[in-house]
Design an enzyme around this catalytic site. Structure first.
Site, PDB file in Angstrom:
ATOM      1  N   CYS A 168     -36.027  16.180  95.569  1.00 15.78           N
ATOM      2  CA  CYS A 168     -37.098  15.975  94.576  1.00 15.78           C
ATOM      3  C   CYS A 168     -38.378  16.030  95.208  1.00 15.78           C
ATOM      4  O   CYS A 168     -39.360  16.765  94.762  1.00 15.78           O
ATOM      5  CB  CYS A 168     -37.078  14.687  93.929  1.00 15.78           C
ATOM      6  SG  CYS A 168     -35.386  14.028  93.144  1.00 15.78           S
ATOM      7  N   ASP A 169     -38.697  15.552  96.388  1.00 16.21           N
ATOM      8  CA  ASP A 169     -39.970  15.333  96.921  1.00 16.21           C
ATOM      9  C   ASP A 169     -40.393  15.823  98.122  1.00 16.21           C
ATOM     10  O   ASP A 169     -41.521  15.900  98.626  1.00 16.21           O
ATOM     11  CB  ASP A 169     -40.289  13.688  96.935  1.00 16.21           C
ATOM     12  CG  ASP A 169     -40.082  13.246  95.523  1.00 16.21           C
ATOM     13  OD1 ASP A 169     -40.507  13.772  94.511  1.00 16.21           O
ATOM     14  OD2 ASP A 169     -39.922  11.994  95.443  1.00 16.21           O
ATOM     15  N   CYS A 215     -35.439  10.765  97.315  1.00 16.77           N
ATOM     16  CA  CYS A 215     -34.934  11.818  96.861  1.00 16.77           C
ATOM     17  C   CYS A 215     -35.467  12.964  97.699  1.00 16.77           C
ATOM     18  O   CYS A 215     -36.597  13.361  97.342  1.00 16.77           O
ATOM     19  CB  CYS A 215     -34.806  12.132  95.567  1.00 16.77           C
ATOM     20  SG  CYS A 215     -34.219  13.779  94.886  1.00 16.77           S
TER      21      CYS A 215
HETATM   22  P1  FAD Z   1     -31.148   6.804  84.735  1.00 16.07           P
HETATM   23  O1  FAD Z   1     -32.522   7.889  84.595  1.00 16.07           O
HETATM   24  O2  FAD Z   1     -31.322   5.928  85.567  1.00 16.07           O
HETATM   25  O3  FAD Z   1     -31.436   6.183  83.158  1.00 16.07           O
HETATM   26  C1  FAD Z   1     -30.284   5.196  82.836  1.00 16.07           C
HETATM   27  C2  FAD Z   1     -30.779   4.037  81.755  1.00 16.07           C
HETATM   28  O4  FAD Z   1     -29.722   3.142  81.533  1.00 16.07           O
HETATM   29  C3  FAD Z   1     -31.994   3.284  82.513  1.00 16.07           C
HETATM   30  O5  FAD Z   1     -33.043   3.332  81.511  1.00 16.07           O
HETATM   31  C4  FAD Z   1     -31.303   1.885  82.499  1.00 16.07           C
HETATM   32  O6  FAD Z   1     -32.202   0.717  82.356  1.00 16.07           O
HETATM   33  C5  FAD Z   1     -30.563   2.124  81.261  1.00 16.07           C
HETATM   34  N1  FAD Z   1     -29.446   1.047  81.306  1.00 16.07           N
HETATM   35  C6  FAD Z   1     -28.594   0.670  81.997  1.00 16.07           C
HETATM   36  N2  FAD Z   1     -27.817  -0.265  81.828  1.00 16.07           N
HETATM   37  C7  FAD Z   1     -28.151  -0.606  80.503  1.00 16.07           C
HETATM   38  C8  FAD Z   1     -27.694  -1.400  79.504  1.00 16.07           C
HETATM   39  N3  FAD Z   1     -26.686  -2.363  79.726  1.00 16.07           N
HETATM   40  N4  FAD Z   1     -28.261  -1.757  78.395  1.00 16.07           N
HETATM   41  C9  FAD Z   1     -29.199  -0.539  77.874  1.00 16.07           C
HETATM   42  N5  FAD Z   1     -29.663   0.432  78.882  1.00 16.07           N
HETATM   43  C10 FAD Z   1     -29.096   0.289  80.309  1.00 16.07           C
HETATM   44  N6  FAD Z   1     -34.770  13.854  89.700  1.00 16.07           N
HETATM   45  C11 FAD Z   1     -35.504  15.159  89.721  1.00 16.07           C
HETATM   46  O7  FAD Z   1     -34.591  15.977  88.935  1.00 16.07           O
HETATM   47  N7  FAD Z   1     -36.586  15.482  90.016  1.00 16.07           N
HETATM   48  C12 FAD Z   1     -37.401  14.449  90.503  1.00 16.07           C
HETATM   49  O8  FAD Z   1     -38.625  14.670  90.621  1.00 16.07           O
HETATM   50  C13 FAD Z   1     -36.966  13.013  90.692  1.00 16.07           C
HETATM   51  N8  FAD Z   1     -37.795  12.337  91.190  1.00 16.07           N
HETATM   52  C14 FAD Z   1     -37.277  10.984  91.215  1.00 16.07           C
HETATM   53  C15 FAD Z   1     -38.164   9.991  91.625  1.00 16.07           C
HETATM   54  C16 FAD Z   1     -37.539   8.603  91.534  1.00 16.07           C
HETATM   55  C17 FAD Z   1     -38.568   7.436  92.088  1.00 16.07           C
HETATM   56  C18 FAD Z   1     -36.123   8.275  91.389  1.00 16.07           C
HETATM   57  C19 FAD Z   1     -35.584   6.823  91.455  1.00 16.07           C
HETATM   58  C20 FAD Z   1     -35.448   9.154  91.065  1.00 16.07           C
HETATM   59  C21 FAD Z   1     -36.033  10.550  90.643  1.00 16.07           C
HETATM   60  N9  FAD Z   1     -35.088  11.560  90.352  1.00 16.07           N
HETATM   61  C22 FAD Z   1     -35.535  12.917  90.189  1.00 16.07           C
HETATM   62  C23 FAD Z   1     -33.760  11.510  89.986  1.00 16.07           C
HETATM   63  C24 FAD Z   1     -33.673  11.286  88.503  1.00 16.07           C
HETATM   64  O9  FAD Z   1     -34.445  10.234  87.975  1.00 16.07           O
HETATM   65  C25 FAD Z   1     -32.302  10.840  88.193  1.00 16.07           C
HETATM   66  O10 FAD Z   1     -31.241  11.964  88.570  1.00 16.07           O
HETATM   67  C26 FAD Z   1     -32.052  10.684  86.479  1.00 16.07           C
HETATM   68  O11 FAD Z   1     -32.986   9.868  85.990  1.00 16.07           O
HETATM   69  C27 FAD Z   1     -30.500  10.149  86.153  1.00 16.07           C
HETATM   70  O12 FAD Z   1     -30.703  10.007  84.777  1.00 16.07           O
HETATM   71  P2  FAD Z   1     -29.752   9.225  84.095  1.00 16.07           P
HETATM   72  O13 FAD Z   1     -29.765   9.309  82.576  1.00 16.07           O
HETATM   73  O14 FAD Z   1     -28.324   9.379  84.529  1.00 16.07           O
HETATM   74  O15 FAD Z   1     -29.940   7.735  84.475  1.00 16.07           O
END
Ligand code: FAD
Length: 320
Positions: A150-151, A147
């Site tokens: 982000c970084d 990203c």
């Molecule tokens: P997620 O955070 O992906 O969470 C989804 C959750 O659902 C996970 O825990 C997954 O295991 C769970 N899940 C899926 N299927 C199931 C199931 N069947 N049963 C139970 N649980 C399930 N964004 C920023 O704003 N700033 C940053 O600095 C930044 N750095 C990042 C660094 C990295 C390495 C990554 C990978 C992403 C980064 N992001 C950053 C992006 C940010 O992490 C995502 O946009 C955000 O986490 C999305 O949130 P979400 O709740 O939609 O999904």
């Protein structure tokens, strides 16, 4: 179909008002809002990846409210505790299947336990495609990133490589030229898949160079990324490229396995929602976060989207 003679001790035979699947910023924010609306949400947070994508990173500097930034896992622990403070029931379980039609939705966990809910929020996130290298995960947050938004800021005047050849790879590369000393795009073919306009911009940018027909086959560095091993797929020759950052931009896959046969998806593979709402095509089923978002995919946008889903679910429950 939910009636049993004796109530189960774990409460799983009770019909929850709201069940939330996924515990990233979207799921936990939905939980905070639903709990504060007195809806006693249950959150299925995953047994292996609770807290979502930010658990795999280090410094988060763009989540508002933290002047000095915050570590990803700490931010997620805060969100979890905030949701629990208002009564959210967080269960570290994986959902195996769902049946979403009808007024009462059925949720089956991987251990076989069945839960019921009047409203369900799907916040399962999205998975960045990985190169599949041993050191990629180890150096995630230590030079390896998915990203640029982000970084990118961490790489002022440093050399960076971007892997990919589509629009998003070029977009990341162009954005990174605002910080990096130079950006090397490594692409497996000898031409780009990106749109003409993006290609033109990248090819004409003096900070961007290309390594064609090549793949990253190794990442060097103990505590942080120092260099890449880049193999030419035609000649088989490998070169060493010194970089401080590696941005992997080869796409992402919304985690829709649970619901893809029951909910309408968009051509990008995200769950389709109605306008700015979180409403899916099935009444009582809402979706939030990266699983509905092909564009922004930030913690703050996911959190905002979780808030929307909780309020939509609350209004739905009031209308029953
Ligand atoms: P997620 O955070 O992906 O969470 C989804 C959750 O659902 C996970 O825990 C997954 O295991 C769970 N899940 C899926 N299927 C199931 C199931 N069947 N049963 C139970 N649980 C399930 N964004 C920023 O704003 N700033 C940053 O600095 C930044 N750095 C990042 C660094 C990295 C390495 C990554 C990978 C992403 C980064 N992001 C950053 C992006 C940010 O992490 C995502 O946009 C955000 O986490 C999305 O949130 P979400 O709740 O939609 O999904």
């Amino acid at each position: 179909n939910v009636a049993e003679t004796e109530p189960r001790e774990d409460g799983s035979d009770r019909v929850h008002d709201i069940a939330i699947i996924g515990s990233g910023p979207a799921g936990y924010t939905a939980a905070v809002y639903a709990a504060r609306a007195n809806l006693q949400p249950v959150v299925f947070a995953s047994s292996v990846a609770a807290g979502g994508d930010l658990m795999t990173t280090t410094e988060v500097e763009n989540y508002p409210g933290f002047i000095e930034g915050i570590q990803g896992p700490e931010l997620m622990a805060n969100m979890q505790q905030q949701a629990e403070r208002f009564g959210a029931d967080i269960q570290y379980e994986d959902v195996d299947s769902v049946e979403l039609e009808g007024e009462v939705k059925k949720i089956t966990l991987q251990d076989g336990t069945v839960h019921w809910a009047k409203a369900v929020i799907i916040s399962t996130g999205s998975e960045y495609r990985k190169l599949g290298l041993d050191d990629e995960t180890r150096l995630s947050g230590h030079g390896v990133s998915w990203c640029a938004t982000c970084d990118g800021f961490f790489f002022k005047d440093k050399p960076i490589a971007v892997v990919g050849g589509g629009d998003s790879a070029l977009e990341e590369a162009l954005f990174l030229t605002n910080f990096a000393s130079n950006v090397t795009i490594i692409h497996r073919r000898d031409s780009l898949r990106a749109s003409e306009i993006m290609q033109e911009r990248a090819l004409n940018n003096p900070k961007i160079t290309f390594i064609w027909d090549s793949a990253v086959v190794g990442i060097e560095g103990e505590a942080k990324t120092e260099a890449l091993q880049v193999e030419n797929l035609k000649s088989g020759l490998t070169q060493r490229l010194e970089v401080d950052g590696l941005f992997v931009a080869i796409g992402s896959d919304p985690r829709t396995d649970l619901v893809k046969d029951q909910l309408e998806l968009t051509p990008e593979g995200t769950i389709a929602v109605n306008g700015r709402s979180s409403k899916t095509n099935v009444p009582g089923v809402f979706a939030a976060g990266d699983v509905i978002d092909p564009t922004y995919r930030q913690a703050i946008t996911a959190a905002g989207s979780g808030c929307v889903a909780a309020i939509d679910a609350q209004h739905y429950l009031e209308s029953l």
